[in-house]
Enzyme design. Structure first.
Site, PDB file in Angstrom:
ATOM      1  N   ASP A 189      39.732   8.394 -44.698  1.00 14.32           N
ATOM      2  CA  ASP A 189      40.004   7.264 -45.359  1.00 14.32           C
ATOM      3  C   ASP A 189      41.860   7.150 -45.680  1.00 14.32           C
ATOM      4  O   ASP A 189      42.312   7.876 -46.184  1.00 14.32           O
ATOM      5  CB  ASP A 189      39.500   6.682 -46.817  1.00 14.32           C
ATOM      6  CG  ASP A 189      40.230   4.996 -47.457  1.00 14.32           C
ATOM      7  OD1 ASP A 189      40.437   4.495 -46.252  1.00 14.32           O
ATOM      8  OD2 ASP A 189      40.412   5.116 -48.501  1.00 14.32           O
ATOM      9  N   SER A 239      30.413  11.636 -42.936  1.00 11.11           N
ATOM     10  CA  SER A 239      31.087  11.642 -43.606  1.00 11.11           C
ATOM     11  C   SER A 239      30.991  11.408 -45.593  1.00 11.11           C
ATOM     12  O   SER A 239      29.504  11.444 -46.466  1.00 11.11           O
ATOM     13  CB  SER A 239      31.103   9.666 -43.257  1.00 11.11           C
ATOM     14  OG  SER A 239      31.384   8.213 -44.603  1.00 11.11           O
ATOM     15  N   HIS A 292      17.451   6.975 -31.866  1.00 15.11           N
ATOM     16  CA  HIS A 292      15.431   6.875 -32.028  1.00 15.11           C
ATOM     17  C   HIS A 292      14.646   7.012 -30.715  1.00 15.11           C
ATOM     18  O   HIS A 292      14.288   6.944 -30.516  1.00 15.11           O
ATOM     19  CB  HIS A 292      14.909   6.054 -33.296  1.00 15.11           C
ATOM     20  CG  HIS A 292      13.584   6.290 -33.791  1.00 15.11           C
ATOM     21  ND1 HIS A 292      12.949   7.159 -32.780  1.00 15.11           N
ATOM     22  CD2 HIS A 292      12.879   5.681 -34.228  1.00 15.11           C
ATOM     23  CE1 HIS A 292      11.886   7.464 -33.431  1.00 15.11           C
ATOM     24  NE2 HIS A 292      11.847   6.347 -34.157  1.00 15.11           N
ATOM     25  N   ASP A 296      13.169  11.835 -32.475  1.00 13.20           N
ATOM     26  CA  ASP A 296      11.745  11.684 -33.818  1.00 13.20           C
ATOM     27  C   ASP A 296      12.254  11.946 -34.865  1.00 13.20           C
ATOM     28  O   ASP A 296      13.182  12.981 -35.327  1.00 13.20           O
ATOM     29  CB  ASP A 296      10.632  11.832 -33.203  1.00 13.20           C
ATOM     30  CG  ASP A 296      10.619  13.577 -33.143  1.00 13.20           C
ATOM     31  OD1 ASP A 296      11.272  14.106 -33.485  1.00 13.20           O
ATOM     32  OD2 ASP A 296      10.136  14.053 -32.073  1.00 13.20           O
TER      33      ASP A 296
END
Length: 322
Positions: A189, A239, A292, A296
């Site tokens: 940030d 993050s 996806h 999986d």
């Protein structure tokens, strides 16, 4: 005895009645007494008091009813709260435009998400124990983030498919590329916005080397001096948004990467130990979101389990590190 209809001069009333009239706000001169010689009784005062209240209420009833009919049909008027004028903000800076572009591309990716609870108690104790010695020996304090980055790399070594990128959407047949280098991106940030540079080849870096690279990237990011090579080439992202404050974040993969992880703040919570006893533990939530199309849930869960193992049991590192 004198008749009730003959009124004596002045106002005839007992001290008790006069006090009652005072309390009720009734003028005795305006009250017709029903007692002997026109004496004002308690009932007269109470009747006068009730009449003075009922009269205004009755007078107000008609306009109130009429107003109610009008109000039923009228649209309620609400004050407009406008602390300042609306402003249209154009996103013209490179960081902002880059985020818009990457997020628009990310929306085209079908994703799945898995959440996991990490017991950070042992890792936090290790980090605190090494903070002083690492600063003395290497000139830097190791942070939890550097351990998390290395743990991701160790988990990727066990599950290399996670460190992959899906090919172009129009490719026939579709394909994905497993990337050999663990280039782990970290979200930083800054006053210029959120930037996500990456630490190159984490599999061949020590925790201290990763920490030094984190410090360099953070310094350059805050000074708006990151190079193109710092931004490009990331293969998976962490993050650590919990340092700012949130419990269970849900990130979005970007930049063609297949997986992103976001960790929440560490909280002291009661948990059962092996003996079935409650004890305070340092708990952190982490959520993994993956592409996806080629990954999986089972594969992502196994990767998550490996990361959990390395974070909860630092001794496992001795077995995995080369």
């Amino acid at each position: 005895a004198a008749g009730a209809g003959v009124k004596a001069p002045g106002v005839l009333a007992t001290p008790k009645v006069r006090n009652l009239a005072k309390l009720q706000g009734v003028d005795l001169n305006a009250v017709a007494g029903s007692g002997a010689m026109g004496r004002v009784l308690e009932a007269d005062v109470l009747g006068a008091a009730a009449g003075s209240v009922a009269a205004p209420a009755a007078a107000a009833a008609a306009p109130t009813a009429a107003a109610a009919k009008g109000a039923a049909a009228a649209v309620p008027v609400r004050p407009v709260i406008r602390p300042g004028e609306d402003k249209v903000i154009e996103i013209t800076d490179a960081v902002g435009k880059g985020m818009v572009k990457s997020m628009n591309e990310a929306l085209k990716m079908p994703t799945m998400a898995l959440g996991e609870e990490i017991d950070m108690t042992a890792m936090i104790a290790l980090q605190k124990a090494l903070k002083g010695s690492s600063e003395k020996a290497y000139g830097t304090k190791v942070t939890i983030t550097s351990f998390m980055v290395k743990a991701i790399s160790l988990a990727l070594s066990e599950h290399p498919k996670i460190n992959s990128k899906f090919g172009p959407g129009d490719a026939n047949p579709p394909y994905y590329t497993v990337v050999g280098s663990h280039n782990i991106s970290i979200a930083i940030d800054t006053d210029y916005g959120l930037v996500v540079p990456n630490i190159k080849d984490c599999a061949n870096l020590s925790v201290i080397e990763i920490q030094n690279e984190i410090m360099r990237l953070a310094k350059d990011a805050k000074a708006n001096k990151l190079k193109v090579n710092d931004i490009m080439g990331g293969t998976i992202t962490l993050s650590n948004i919990g340092v700012i404050g949130t419990k269970d974040p849900r990130p979005i993969p970007f930049g063609g990467q297949s997986v992103i992880g976001a960790s929440g703040r560490t909280m002291t919570l009661p948990r059962y130990n092996a003996k079935g006893e409650l004890e305070p533990r340092q708990i952190m939530m982490i959520r993994w979101v993956a592409d996806h199309r080629h990954l999986d849930g089972a594969g992502l869960a196994r990767f998550s389990n490996s990361f959990k193992k390395y974070m909860e049991e630092p001794g496992e590192w001795l077995l995995a590190l080369r």
